[in-house]
Structure formats: C-alpha cells, structure tokens
Design a protein around this motif. Structure first.
Motif, short mmCIF file in Angstrom:
data_model
loop_
_atom_site.label_atom_id
_atom_site.label_comp_id
_atom_site.label_asym_id
_atom_site.label_seq_id
_atom_site.Cartn_x
_atom_site.Cartn_y
_atom_site.Cartn_z
N THR A 171 30.61 -23.32 7.79
CA THR A 171 30.13 -22.29 7.30
C THR A 171 30.40 -22.17 6.02
N HIS A 172 29.55 -22.60 5.05
CA HIS A 172 29.96 -23.05 3.77
C HIS A 172 28.86 -21.49 2.70
N PHE A 173 29.89 -20.29 2.24
CA PHE A 173 29.83 -19.28 1.56
C PHE A 173 29.53 -19.98 -0.07
N PHE A 174 28.74 -19.34 -0.69
CA PHE A 174 28.97 -19.73 -2.47
C PHE A 174 30.01 -18.77 -2.62
N ASN A 175 30.27 -18.83 -4.00
CA ASN A 175 30.90 -17.37 -4.73
C ASN A 175 30.38 -15.97 -5.78
N PRO A 176 29.53 -15.14 -5.80
CA PRO A 176 30.06 -14.32 -4.82
C PRO A 176 29.05 -14.40 -3.71
N ARG A 195 50.56 -5.78 2.45
CA ARG A 195 50.03 -5.54 0.72
C ARG A 195 49.15 -6.83 0.67
N ILE A 196 49.55 -8.32 0.96
CA ILE A 196 48.38 -9.15 0.43
C ILE A 196 46.78 -8.89 0.92
N VAL A 197 46.81 -8.34 1.99
CA VAL A 197 46.02 -8.15 2.51
C VAL A 197 44.86 -6.69 2.30
N THR A 234 35.73 -24.38 3.85
CA THR A 234 36.39 -25.21 3.12
C THR A 234 35.09 -25.10 2.28
N SER A 235 35.67 -25.17 0.71
CA SER A 235 34.63 -26.23 -0.30
C SER A 235 34.32 -27.49 0.17
N GLY A 236 35.22 -28.12 0.31
CA GLY A 236 34.63 -29.70 0.03
C GLY A 236 35.63 -30.67 1.69
N SER A 252 42.43 -13.25 2.93
CA SER A 252 41.62 -12.79 2.33
C SER A 252 41.42 -12.94 1.00
N GLY A 253 41.57 -13.89 0.46
CA GLY A 253 41.18 -14.05 -1.44
C GLY A 253 39.73 -14.06 -2.09
N ILE A 254 39.80 -14.18 -2.62
CA ILE A 254 38.18 -14.63 -3.22
C ILE A 254 37.22 -14.47 -2.33
N MET A 255 37.23 -15.42 -1.43
CA MET A 255 36.39 -15.66 -0.43
C MET A 255 36.69 -14.81 0.43
N GLY A 256 37.65 -14.68 1.15
CA GLY A 256 37.40 -14.22 2.40
C GLY A 256 37.36 -12.62 2.81
N SER A 257 37.80 -11.53 1.74
CA SER A 257 37.70 -10.82 0.76
C SER A 257 36.35 -10.25 1.11
N LEU A 294 43.05 -10.51 8.06
CA LEU A 294 43.65 -10.86 8.17
C LEU A 294 44.54 -11.85 7.01
N ASP A 295 45.71 -12.17 6.39
CA ASP A 295 46.76 -12.58 5.57
C ASP A 295 48.00 -12.76 6.10
N ILE A 296 48.48 -13.63 4.99
CA ILE A 296 49.86 -13.90 5.41
C ILE A 296 50.82 -12.48 5.14
N CYS A 297 51.91 -12.59 5.30
CA CYS A 297 52.80 -11.30 4.89
C CYS A 297 53.82 -11.71 3.59
N ASN A 310 48.14 -25.53 9.99
CA ASN A 310 48.30 -24.76 10.33
C ASN A 310 47.96 -23.44 10.96
N VAL A 311 47.21 -22.86 10.46
CA VAL A 311 46.63 -21.77 10.85
C VAL A 311 45.05 -21.86 12.24
N TYR A 312 44.59 -22.74 11.98
CA TYR A 312 44.42 -23.11 13.01
C TYR A 312 44.78 -23.23 14.42
N VAL A 354 41.36 -20.16 3.98
CA VAL A 354 42.93 -20.45 3.15
C VAL A 354 43.14 -21.02 2.20
N VAL A 355 43.48 -21.45 1.59
CA VAL A 355 43.94 -21.89 0.55
C VAL A 355 43.51 -23.56 1.04
N GLU A 356 42.20 -24.10 -0.61
CA GLU A 356 42.08 -25.19 0.32
C GLU A 356 43.53 -26.35 0.23
N ASN A 357 44.05 -26.30 1.05
CA ASN A 357 44.86 -27.97 1.52
C ASN A 357 44.33 -27.24 3.40
P1 NAD Z 1 41.99 -17.51 -2.81
O1 NAD Z 1 43.20 -18.43 -3.45
O2 NAD Z 1 41.21 -16.65 -3.35
O3 NAD Z 1 42.52 -17.58 -1.01
C1 NAD Z 1 43.32 -18.19 -0.42
C2 NAD Z 1 43.97 -16.71 0.96
O4 NAD Z 1 44.65 -18.02 1.34
C3 NAD Z 1 44.46 -16.31 -0.06
O5 NAD Z 1 44.58 -14.55 -0.02
C4 NAD Z 1 46.60 -16.40 0.49
O6 NAD Z 1 47.84 -15.21 0.43
C5 NAD Z 1 45.84 -17.16 1.81
N1 NAD Z 1 47.00 -18.32 1.73
C6 NAD Z 1 47.66 -18.69 1.24
N2 NAD Z 1 48.68 -19.85 2.25
C7 NAD Z 1 48.62 -19.38 3.33
C8 NAD Z 1 49.51 -19.74 4.92
N3 NAD Z 1 50.10 -20.38 4.43
N4 NAD Z 1 48.40 -19.52 5.56
C9 NAD Z 1 47.71 -18.31 5.86
N5 NAD Z 1 47.07 -17.94 4.75
C10 NAD Z 1 47.64 -18.46 3.45
O7 NAD Z 1 40.53 -18.83 -2.28
P2 NAD Z 1 39.32 -18.04 -2.05
O8 NAD Z 1 39.08 -18.67 -3.57
O9 NAD Z 1 39.17 -17.09 -1.50
O10 NAD Z 1 38.65 -20.15 -1.03
C11 NAD Z 1 40.20 -19.37 0.44
C12 NAD Z 1 38.34 -20.85 1.04
O11 NAD Z 1 37.41 -20.67 0.41
C13 NAD Z 1 39.08 -22.09 0.71
O12 NAD Z 1 38.96 -23.43 1.16
C14 NAD Z 1 37.94 -22.24 -0.57
O13 NAD Z 1 37.63 -24.11 -0.69
C15 NAD Z 1 36.78 -22.34 -0.39
N6 NAD Z 1 35.41 -22.24 -1.06
C16 NAD Z 1 35.86 -21.35 -2.14
C17 NAD Z 1 35.21 -20.55 -3.46
C18 NAD Z 1 35.06 -20.16 -4.66
O14 NAD Z 1 34.45 -19.67 -5.35
N7 NAD Z 1 36.67 -20.01 -5.36
C19 NAD Z 1 34.13 -20.77 -3.38
C20 NAD Z 1 33.45 -20.87 -1.62
C21 NAD Z 1 34.00 -21.72 -0.91
#
Ligand code: NAD
Length: 504
Positions: free
Chosen positions: A160-165, A61-63, A137-139, A14-19, A35-38, A118-120, A109-112
C-alpha cells in the motif's frame, strides 16, 4: 474470510512517511499505534538529565521526536492537532505485543530489504492470523519482501504505497502479491478511495511500481540534464515547477523533502533489479549528487541538501542553493528570464508547454530533452508496468502532483509532431505509438459524449476510461459550449439543463 473492518492500525517505522501516515489514519478516526526502534546512545540533553538507555522517555525518543516533527511540519499532516490523541507511540523492543489485536499493520521502515525482513520476523511473532499486513516500500518488489513467509502471511500481504505527504498526495498504489486474497485487494481499492480519500491504482509487482519507476526516471533524467545544459539548481526548479503544471517543489526541492537517502536507496534498488531495462543507467546518480549523498546533505532531514536555510539572531532567513560544479552553497535570485516569465503568465497549460518546447534557446533544448526522453521511456514501459496509458498518467499525476501526465503532455504538444522530432533526436518510442499514428489516430485521449476516452493499445481504438462512466468530465467542454465569459469566469452549458461556472 470474515468481512474486513479496519478500526485499529499499527504503523511500524515513524520516519517521514510512517509518522505522517499515522497522522492521516488518525485524521479519519482510526486508532493508531506507532512504533520505532530504541536509540542506542543517549543524546546531550538526556546525558545532562542523567537519563539511561532504560528510561522510557529515552526508549521512545525516536518515535516521539519523529511524530512531533511531523505534527509541526507544513503543510500539516493533521486536520486538528488534537487528533494526535488517536496515536499511541511505543518502541519495537517493549511494545510489539500491542500489534497483536490490530486490523492492519503498515510497515514503513527504511528502504532496505534486509532491515524490512527483520522487522517482518518480529511482526510474525506478534500478529494475529487475521491481520492485514502491508508495506509502504517505494520500490522493492512485494515478492522479495514476502519471500519465505507463511501462506497465511502471503494471503494477507500487499503493498500500500502512500506518497509524500500522504495527507495531500492523492495516489495510493495497491500492489498485490501473487497469493494476496482477492477480498483483501478489493477491500483496499474501495477503502483507499472511499475512506482514505485516495486515487487508488492497482499496480503490477514490478520494481518501483508505476509512479516511482516513471516519476523517478523523469526526475533522474532532469538531474542528468543539469550538467548537459549547464543549469542552476533553482533554474531547474523554475523550469520544472508550476510553469509546466507541476508543484512548486519541482525537482530539487522535492528531493530535499523526500530525502536524498531515500531517493538513493530507491535508485540503487532499481539499478540492481532492472537488468532488462534499456535505460537503466539513467538511475545512476551524477557524481555531483553522489557527493551530496556521501556528505549527508540529504535535505530537510539533515538540515541541508540542494537548498539550505540560515536564520540569523534577528530571525532573518537567508536561502542558499548548492552549486553542483563547486559543491558550495550560494544565495540565489528568482529567475529573471523575460521570455520564460511571459510564458509563465499564459493561462493555458497546453499553450505554455507548447511554447516552452518550441523555444530556440538552451531552455527549449532542455524541455525537448526531458519531455521527449520521458515520453519514450513511458511508451516502452507498456505492458511491463501497466497495460494502459491512462493508469500511467493517473499514477504520475496523483503521486507527484502533476497536472498532466506524460501521455497528456505529449497530446498537448501534438503526438505526430513530437514523434517525428523524437526520431530525429534518436529517442524512438515504442512501436505501438507508430502503429497508432499509422491507423490515423492522432491523439492518446479524446473527448466524446462528455467523457474522456483513452487509446486502448490492445484494441487499437479509443475507449472510455473505466470508472468514469458516472462522471461528467469538465475538460470535455470547449468553446462551443461557452454561454458567457469575462476575465474572471467562464459559464459553460454542460447539458441536462446544468450550467458550470468556471473561475479562472
Ligand atoms: P525515514 O528514513 O524517514 O524513516 C525510516 C524509519 O525506519 C526511521 O524512523 C528509523 O528509525 C526506522 N528504522 C531504521 N532502522 C530500523 C530497523 N533496523 N528496524 C526498524 N526500524 C528502523 O524513511 P521514510 O522516508 O519514512 O521511508 C519509509 C518507507 O517508506 C521506505 O520504504 C520508503 O521507501 C517509503 N516511502 C518513502 C517516501 C518518501 O517520500 N520519503 C515516499 C513513499 C514511500
């Protein structure tokens, strides 16, 4: 496979992109589970209220904080605040069962790669075998994410790669995996454009796909130029913003919005995955920017980045920019360079760009350096990331909000003129550009019969842009079609008994 019908979606992360993706899906009437982590620790407020890590309000709280941040962000991700009613929030420990009856699961979730995998694992335990699964994923290549998963997963999985915002930037890159079902791909092309209101571009499964591979290259090449031409952060944003048909957030403000951590993750993945790319070193961050990253100056999400805002007790805001030579924040003033301000007043973007690359100052050197290097890089990425120039321009323009993509910009300055200057600067473009010029073809695009045509590299001739057959392209109308004009408007005869009134 049954006809695909999407009504219920789960967004994981639910970070920048998910929410914001959740909000955009809610805008179009879908019901969304976010959904997001606790959290693993209580915050100060929770400690004062004697909460424990078992309390629901803490677990979500995080979400909930992320969603609230997005809802309050500007520009608003929602058409109406009440549309949050379509979004149910939860956490990945207590509520994952909720994804078992959704039509589409989007992972954001984070670009890692490890965290995503693990999430899958978790998704696999709860999803139905009919649910479509996609990553934002961005990349990271799709094949790396789906590696080791079941046949059923791979058939229903895609990028399905959305762009921000996501509500505002028009691009939706669709990245099929090798085994993704054609029905799923076709569905998303149609759903993406007609229901989500996006410019959908099918991409090859190459690192960072089209827009980020080329857009981030251009961003990085601009950032490297700061040291080379001794420019200030705000000066670069002036030079790379609306004056060249790009958003006001330009280069560094965009980095603050996107999050330096995400940009670093994407760059690091590219450095790792692009062993064959002749220009891969460009994705290495300059030392000054690495320092910002190490100090967690990641932009809006950590409160400071390339810029910082301070508000005093009376509510007065002061804006600062980082000085990349000293690592200190300094107040800044708007650009005062008269020559640049005059060019900015010019209405035609083509004329502005041409004037800027002709400047004999360090600003002219800066423009020639960033434009020509990006033209070279983009020309060399065909056919690796795409077979066609128009897909590259379309992806970059709709993904980054640019008015002109690299090949359109090159056309505006003059392909042959730039080609010769590039050779002098040792920025040799791909051989197909020289071949095109040797055939007497002097532009990447041309207008004929009110349609925009692109240079087809394989066929070595201009062809109408696919999908534009039923459109009248207003750019195709020139001086000859002007019926009447004054300072505010131009009236064009666009044939078939129709006039077009263009406001300036
Ligand atoms: P972000 O850091 O804002 O959010 C990432 C979310 O992942 C957080 O809410 C965090 O709580 C959650 N997270 C962290 N560890 C986790 C774990 N172990 N298990 C499950 N969830 C976990 O990142 P973002 O910018 O929203 O990016 C999310 C995805 O979207 C990435 O793959 C990123 O590359 C991609 N993306 C980002 C942008 C951008 O402009 N920020 C644009 C397009 C695509």
């Amino acid at each position: 496979m049954d006809k695909i019908n999407i009504k219920k979606v789960a967004v994981i992360g639910s970070g920048i992109m998910g929410s914001r993706i959740a909000c955009h899906l809610s805008n179009i009437g879908l019901s969304v589970i976010l959904l997001d982590i606790c959290p693993t620790e209580l915050n100060e407020k929770e400690k004062k209220l004697n909460k424990t890590l078992k309390d629901k309000s803490v677990r979500n709280r995080i979400v909930n904080d992320s969603l609230l941040n997005s809802i309050n962000s500007k520009p608003s991700p929602l058409f109406l605040k009440s549309l949050t009613d379509n979004i149910v929030t939860g956490n990945l420990e207590d509520d994952t069962h909720l994804i078992s009856n959704v039509d589409w699961i989007i992972e954001a979730v984070v670009e890692n790669l490890e965290i995503k995998k693990n999430v899958y694992d978790l998704i696999e335990k709860h999803r139905s075998n009919k649910t479509i699964i996609s990553t934002n994923t961005s990349g990271i290549p799709i094949k790396q994410i789906s590696e080791g998963r079941s046949k059923n997963f791979k058939e229903l999985f895609l990028g399905t790669h959305f762009f921000n915002p996501p509500r505002y930037l028009r691009l939706l890159e669709i990245i099929p995996g090798k085994e993704t079902k054609k029905t799923v791909i076709d569905f998303f092309i149609d759903f993406g454009s007609k229901t989500l209101g996006k410019e959908t571009v099918i991409c090859k499964d190459t690192p960072a796909f089209i827009a980020n591979r080329l857009g981030i290259y251009s961003l990085m090449s601009t950032i490297h130029s700061v040291e080379k031409f001794n420019l200030k952060v705000s000066e670069v944003d002036f030079l790379t913003g609306p004056i060249i048909g790009r958003p006001k957030s330009a280069t560094f403000r965009t980095m603050d919005v996107v999050g330096l951590d995400t940009a670093v993750n994407v760059s690091n993945n590219l450095l790792k995955d692009l062993k064959e790319d002749e220009s891969v070193s460009m994705f290495k961050l300059p030392g000054s920017v690495k320092k910002l990253y190490n100090n967690k100056q990641w932009g809006d999400k950590t409160g400071k980045g390339f810029y910082k805002k301070e508000v005093d007790e009376k509510g007065k805001k002061t804006f600062y920019e980082i000085n990349l030579n000293t690592d200190k924040y300094e107040t800044y003033e708007n650009n005062q360079d008269k020559e640049l301000l005059n060019i900015k007043k010019e209405e035609s973007l083509d004329k502005r760009i041409t004037d800027l690359v002709s400047l004999k100052t360090k600003h002219g050197d800066f423009y020639r350096s960033i434009f020509y290097d990006s033209f070279r890089y983009c020309s060399l990425r065909i056919p690796e990331v795409s077979d066609d120039i128009y897909k590259i321009d379309k992806a970059i323009c709709s993904g980054f909000g640019w008015k002109k993509g690299p090949f359109e910009t090159w056309d505006a300055i003059g392909v042959e003129k730039v080609f010769n200057e590039m050779l002098k600067l040792k920025l040799k473009p791909a051989p197909w550009v020289e071949e095109m010029l040797s055939l007497g073809i002097k532009s990447f695009y041309k207008f004929s019969n009110n349609k925009k045509h692109f240079y087809d590299i394989k066929e070595k001739q201009h062809k109408p842009i696919p999908g534009s057959e039923d459109l009248v392209v207003l750019d195709a109308f020139k001086e000859n079609d002007v019926v009447w004009s004054n300072k505010g408007v131009t009236l064009y005869d666009i044939k078939d008994g129709v006039l077009n009134l263009e406001f300036h």
